[in-house]
Design a protein around this motif. Structure first.
Motif, short mmCIF file in Angstrom:
data_model
loop_
_atom_site.label_atom_id
_atom_site.label_comp_id
_atom_site.label_asym_id
_atom_site.label_seq_id
_atom_site.Cartn_x
_atom_site.Cartn_y
_atom_site.Cartn_z
N UNK A 150 18.17 11.87 44.09
CA UNK A 150 18.35 11.55 45.51
C UNK A 150 19.55 10.63 45.71
N UNK A 151 19.76 9.70 44.77
CA UNK A 151 20.94 8.83 44.84
C UNK A 151 22.22 9.65 44.76
N UNK A 152 22.23 10.66 43.89
CA UNK A 152 23.40 11.54 43.79
C UNK A 152 23.61 12.30 45.10
N UNK A 153 22.51 12.77 45.71
CA UNK A 153 22.60 13.50 46.97
C UNK A 153 23.29 12.66 48.03
N UNK A 154 22.81 11.43 48.22
CA UNK A 154 23.37 10.61 49.29
C UNK A 154 24.73 10.02 48.91
N UNK A 155 24.96 9.83 47.60
CA UNK A 155 26.30 9.43 47.18
C UNK A 155 27.31 10.50 47.51
N UNK A 156 26.93 11.74 47.31
CA UNK A 156 27.81 12.88 47.64
C UNK A 156 28.08 12.93 49.15
N UNK A 157 27.02 12.74 49.95
CA UNK A 157 27.21 12.75 51.40
C UNK A 157 28.17 11.65 51.83
N UNK A 158 27.97 10.45 51.29
CA UNK A 158 28.80 9.33 51.72
C UNK A 158 30.26 9.53 51.30
N UNK A 159 30.46 10.01 50.07
CA UNK A 159 31.83 10.18 49.59
C UNK A 159 32.58 11.25 50.37
N UNK A 160 31.90 12.37 50.67
CA UNK A 160 32.58 13.48 51.34
C UNK A 160 32.69 13.27 52.84
N UNK A 161 31.59 12.85 53.47
CA UNK A 161 31.60 12.78 54.93
C UNK A 161 32.15 11.47 55.46
N UNK A 162 31.97 10.39 54.72
CA UNK A 162 32.35 9.08 55.23
C UNK A 162 33.63 8.54 54.58
N UNK A 163 33.70 8.57 53.25
CA UNK A 163 34.78 7.90 52.53
C UNK A 163 36.02 8.78 52.38
N UNK A 164 35.84 10.10 52.32
CA UNK A 164 36.97 11.01 52.14
C UNK A 164 37.94 10.87 53.32
N UNK A 165 39.24 10.84 53.07
CA UNK A 165 40.19 10.76 54.17
C UNK A 165 40.01 11.91 55.15
N UNK A 166 40.21 11.62 56.41
CA UNK A 166 40.01 12.63 57.45
C UNK A 166 40.93 13.83 57.24
N UNK A 167 40.37 15.03 57.44
CA UNK A 167 41.15 16.26 57.29
C UNK A 167 42.14 16.43 58.43
N UNK A 168 41.86 15.78 59.55
CA UNK A 168 42.77 15.83 60.70
C UNK A 168 42.75 14.46 61.37
N UNK A 169 43.75 14.13 62.14
CA UNK A 169 43.78 12.82 62.79
C UNK A 169 42.52 12.56 63.61
N UNK A 170 41.93 11.36 63.40
CA UNK A 170 40.72 10.98 64.11
C UNK A 170 40.94 9.63 64.77
N UNK A 171 40.46 9.50 66.00
CA UNK A 171 40.52 8.20 66.65
C UNK A 171 39.15 7.52 66.56
N UNK A 172 39.14 6.22 66.71
CA UNK A 172 37.90 5.46 66.62
C UNK A 172 36.95 5.90 67.74
N UNK A 173 35.72 6.22 67.36
CA UNK A 173 34.73 6.69 68.32
C UNK A 173 33.54 5.75 68.31
N UNK A 174 33.27 5.08 69.42
CA UNK A 174 32.14 4.16 69.46
C UNK A 174 30.82 4.92 69.51
N UNK A 175 29.76 4.26 69.04
CA UNK A 175 28.40 4.79 69.16
C UNK A 175 27.79 4.21 70.43
N UNK A 176 27.29 5.05 71.30
CA UNK A 176 26.72 4.57 72.55
C UNK A 176 25.46 3.75 72.28
N UNK A 177 25.08 2.93 73.25
CA UNK A 177 23.88 2.10 73.07
C UNK A 177 22.63 2.96 72.94
N UNK A 178 22.66 4.14 73.54
CA UNK A 178 21.49 5.02 73.47
C UNK A 178 21.22 5.48 72.05
N UNK A 179 22.28 5.60 71.26
CA UNK A 179 22.13 5.96 69.85
C UNK A 179 22.12 4.72 68.96
#
Length: 515
Positions: free
Chosen positions: A437-466
């Motif tokens: 399970x640690x490997x599963x979530x490590x993979x998610x974090x590395x690919x989805x969060x830590x990997x450089x963006x594939x295209x330009x991304x601007x900072x997106x806030x999380x609404x209070x509802x979320x």
């Protein structure tokens, strides 16, 4: 004239004394959910007011369940007879620490989901019944945790299932209908097996009151193994245990993400609760006889869940397998059967109700920010919103069972209990699947969060509802990780009540037995 003057003593069959005011807490969660749900149906055209009333009702439910847990922890199990008929003649609501703690965790998850729904559920979906379905779902969940009657447990299962069907198809997409079909067929088969088992049990004992069954079953002399096997199969299907778990990853990713979060946090835990209540408290001989089989099912469930999560690239389907892996951990505690093992399973269930709800909500935000739920399309989430990425990392570490978060302690309890029973192989599988399970979530974090963006991304806030519900749930995950003593002690007390239900039975039959 003499016949007319003759009085009938109803004290042997009916409650004569007034019900103590504090005992109304036992049934109030169900009454509140049904009442608010009915009011929401009348407000279907006023979706904003509907949402406010639903959130207020669920916040009140959290308070009521908290007061109920406090009262039960102080006074022991409590019973309230419906219609003034004493058990086993009438239906009773009986709540102990196990049921009250599960009801409170469910209410917290539902409140968080209702706030997140403000941003996830469209006005048309509110119009077609999201909030009424949610309140009726909570009525079924609360009733299942608080009832003291086995047939009543079946009725509340039906209430929550009907509500879940409505939530699952809300939106009516082709994918939802396909997932709902798989979900419905397997759950209806499980419900049918449950009903058959109840009928057979009533034929044996002549009662469906849980305390009465627990007392009669311990006297022996009844062919309980077939009944135990039926209950085990029925509840294994409800809980998505191997090999009847395939419906969950095929259906939980299809509805709106908040609905998936509520299902992951609540529904399978009701199945685990029912399995523990019946197999440990009511039919302990069946649990002892099938303990080895339950251990094998637990191992297979953990491994299938971990490997399935490793193979997935869609985060929503991946989380479905994480739910399955967690069910295996809980079943491991049931297989051990000791107070320590059952306590670890209860701690894990309470932790999982909060954590799985939070993980699905985080997956929804990741998909909104990154534009995809696939690891092939997600990247650069840390750049887009660092605070959200840090919160997600906390949830990932908790799901992996790493300190200092809430997922660490129930696994410690389970491993310790397994080693104490000489089941080193079961402890090894718990640790192995935690590593996977640690490997599963490590993979998610590395690919989805830590990997450089594939295209330009601007900072997106999380609404209070979320952000508000995610922060609340993450705070509980961190709090129970840093200060686990009270929850661990509560879980052990709940397990001891299942292992020795004498206090539960005295609550139902204060004079020492059924009339």
């Amino acid at each position: 004239m003499a016949a007319a003057e003759k009085t009938v003593d109803l004290a042997a069959a009916m409650v004569i004394a007034p019900v103590p005011i504090g005992h109304w807490l036992i049934v109030l969660p169900v009454v509140l959910c049904l009442g608010v749900g009915a009011a929401l149906l009348m407000l279907r055209e006023r979706t904003t007011l509907q949402a406010c009333l639903a959130i207020a009702g669920l916040a009140l439910l959290v308070v009521i369940d908290g007061l109920l847990l406090h009262k039960v922890a102080q006074e022991g199990p409590l019973t309230m007879a419906m219609g003034r008929w004493l058990p086993p003649f009438g239906i009773a609501f009986t709540v102990d620490i196990f049921g009250a703690a599960m009801a409170l965790a469910a209410a917290i998850a539902a409140l968080a989901g209702s706030v997140y729904a403000l941003s996830d559920i469209s006005p048309s979906e509110r119009h077609y019944g999201f909030f009424p379905f949610l309140l009726f779902l909570m009525a079924g969940v609360s009733g299942a945790f608080l009832t003291g009657d086995l047939f009543n447990l079946y009725v509340w299962f039906e209430v929550l299932l009907i509500s879940s069907f409505g939530l699952l198809i809300l939106g009516s997409s082709r994918q939802q209908i396909d997932g709902a079909l798989k979900y419905a067929v397997l759950n209806l088969i499980g419900t049918t097996l449950f009903l058959i088992a109840i009928g057979c049990l009533y034929a044996l004992f002549g009662t469906l009151n849980m305390a009465d069954i627990a007392e009669r079953a311990r006297s022996g002399g009844k062919p309980l193994m077939t009944l135990s096997a039926l209950f085990l199969l029925a509840f294994a299907m409800k809980a998505a245990a191997f090999p009847v778990n395939f419906w969950l990853p095929a259906s939980y990713h299809t509805p709106r993400i908040v609905i998936s979060a509520l299902f992951a946090g609540l529904l399978t835990k009701v199945g685990v609760y029912a399995l523990m209540r019946v197999m440990v408290m009511l039919l302990p001989m069946g649990r002892e006889e099938f303990g080895g089989l339950v251990a094998l099912v637990a191992i297979a469930t953990m491994i299938v869940g971990a490997l399935g999560a490793l193979a997935e690239v869609d985060i929503r389907r991946m989380l479905g397998y994480i739910v399955i892996c967690g069910i295996g951990n809980m079943l491991a505690g049931v297989a051990l059967g000791s107070v320590e093992g059952l306590g670890g399973a209860i701690f894990y269930a309470l932790h999982s109700m909060v954590l799985m709800t939070a993980l699905y909500l985080a997956a929804g935000e990741a998909g909104r920010i990154g534009g995809s739920h696939s690891l092939n399309g997600l990247s650069g989430l840390w750049t887009a919103n660092g605070a959200f990425a840090a919160l997600s990392l906390v949830l990932f570490l908790a799901a992996s069972g790493l300190p200092p978060f809430s997922g660490f302690w129930p696994k410690v309890m389970l491993v310790k209990a397994a080693l104490a029973e000489g089941a080193w192989w079961l402890a090894g599988v718990i640790l192995l699947t935690g590593f996977l399970t640690t490997i599963v979530f490590g993979r998610v974090f590395l690919l989805a969060y830590w990997r450089p963006a594939m295209m330009p991304m601007r900072v997106q806030p999380v609404t209070w509802r979320a952000g508000l519900p995610l922060t609340l749930l993450a705070a509980l995950v961190v709090g129970f990780g840093l200060f686990p003593e009270r929850l661990a002690a509560l879980s052990i007390r709940a397990a001891a009540g299942l292992d020795d239900p004498s206090a539960y039975m005295r609550s139902v039959f204060p004079e020492g037995g059924a009339k």
